[in-house]
Motif scaffolding. Structure first.
Motif, PDB file in Angstrom:
ATOM      1  N   CYS A 129       0.834  -1.197   0.000  1.00  7.08           N
ATOM      2  CA  CYS A 129       0.000   0.000   0.000  1.00  7.08           C
ATOM      3  C   CYS A 129       0.875   1.255   0.000  1.00  7.08           C
ATOM      4  CB  CYS A 129      -0.913   0.002   1.213  1.00  7.08           C
ATOM      5  SG  CYS A 129      -1.903   1.509   1.350  1.00  7.08           S
ATOM      6  N   CYS A 132      -0.131   3.235   3.782  1.00  4.97           N
ATOM      7  CA  CYS A 132       0.241   2.650   5.083  1.00  4.97           C
ATOM      8  C   CYS A 132       1.448   1.740   4.976  1.00  4.97           C
ATOM      9  CB  CYS A 132      -0.941   1.910   5.702  1.00  4.97           C
ATOM     10  SG  CYS A 132      -1.356   0.358   4.858  1.00  4.97           S
ATOM     11  N   CYS A 150      -4.307  -0.239  -0.047  1.00  4.85           N
ATOM     12  CA  CYS A 150      -5.066  -1.319   0.590  1.00  4.85           C
ATOM     13  C   CYS A 150      -6.520  -0.849   0.725  1.00  4.85           C
ATOM     14  CB  CYS A 150      -4.473  -1.669   1.956  1.00  4.85           C
ATOM     15  SG  CYS A 150      -4.725  -0.402   3.206  1.00  4.85           S
ATOM     16  N   CYS A 153      -7.029   1.987   3.357  1.00  2.50           N
ATOM     17  CA  CYS A 153      -6.596   3.328   2.949  1.00  2.50           C
ATOM     18  C   CYS A 153      -7.435   3.861   1.789  1.00  2.50           C
ATOM     19  CB  CYS A 153      -5.121   3.312   2.586  1.00  2.50           C
ATOM     20  SG  CYS A 153      -4.047   3.054   4.022  1.00  2.50           S
TER      21      CYS A 153
HETATM   22 ZN   LIG Z   1      -2.991   1.046   3.372  1.00  2.00          ZN
END
Ligand SMILES: [Zn+2]
Length: 196
Positions: A129, A132, A150, A153
């Motif tokens: 991701c 994050c 992801c 997020c």
């Molecule tokens: Zn993420």
């Protein structure tokens, strides 16, 4: 077991031809798992929690799916088939074993809304991701025009972060973390330092 008859599969399976999507959690899953051989850890059993005693069974190779649920009269019929069982619980325990499948269960062919390939994802696929920096398995990443994220997020999180670390800074590479390097060297794994 009925799903095995309807989809022409030998159950419990020892391979991954059957995917089961259960519509509740709890002890139903243990029964389904024992009867079909489908397991969460084998990625052949998953939950769409509708709070229903029902499940859809998918023949992965033939892309046929059948949804099975209990008949509305199954509890009363179980009492009848149990023949004087001392409690309602025992009547259901015995009755459900004796009831013919066509009285105990209902079933219907269904078509999956999400294509099977997307549902299963690509095993072994890994992404990271952009926000994050956590790893994402099995093609569950969300590809946006400017970034791969992801689901959390991308705004599909089932939780809210309680710390103000969004976006988080990238974690240091393993090679830059002396404690980890020392630990890995202790296990004779120094040559892997820095690898993902
Ligand atoms: Zn993420």
């Amino acid at each position: 077991m009925l799903a095995g008859c309807l989809l022409d599969l030998d159950l419990p399976q020892t391979d991954k031809r059957l995917l089961t999507i259960a519509e509740t959690d709890g002890c139903l899953l243990d029964g389904i798992s024992a009867a079909t051989g489908c397991q969460v850890g084998r990625r052949t059993l998953r939950i769409e929690d509708y709070g229903k005693v029902a499940a859809t069974f998918v023949h992965i190779h033939q892309e046929q799916a059948v949804r099975i649920w209990p008949s509305r009269a199954c509890r009363e019929l179980a009492q009848h088939y149990a023949g004087g069982a001392p409690s309602q619980w025992e009547a259901q325990l015995i009755g459900y074993q004796r009831l013919p499948a066509e009285l105990l269960l209902c079933w219907s062919p269904v078509s999956l809304v999400t294509p099977l390939a997307a549902l299963i994802g690509q095993a072994g696929s890994r992404a990271r991701c952009a926000r994050c920096h956590e790893e994402i398995l099995n093609q569950r990443e969300v590809v946006q025009p400017d970034a791969v994220l992801c689901r959390a997020c991308a705004g599909q999180a089932y939780y809210t972060r309680l710390t103000a670390d969004d976006p988080r800074p990238p974690e240091p590479e393993v090679a830059a973390c002396p404690e980890l390097v020392a630990l890995w060297e202790g296990f004779g794994l120094a040559s892997r330092s820095g690898q993902d």
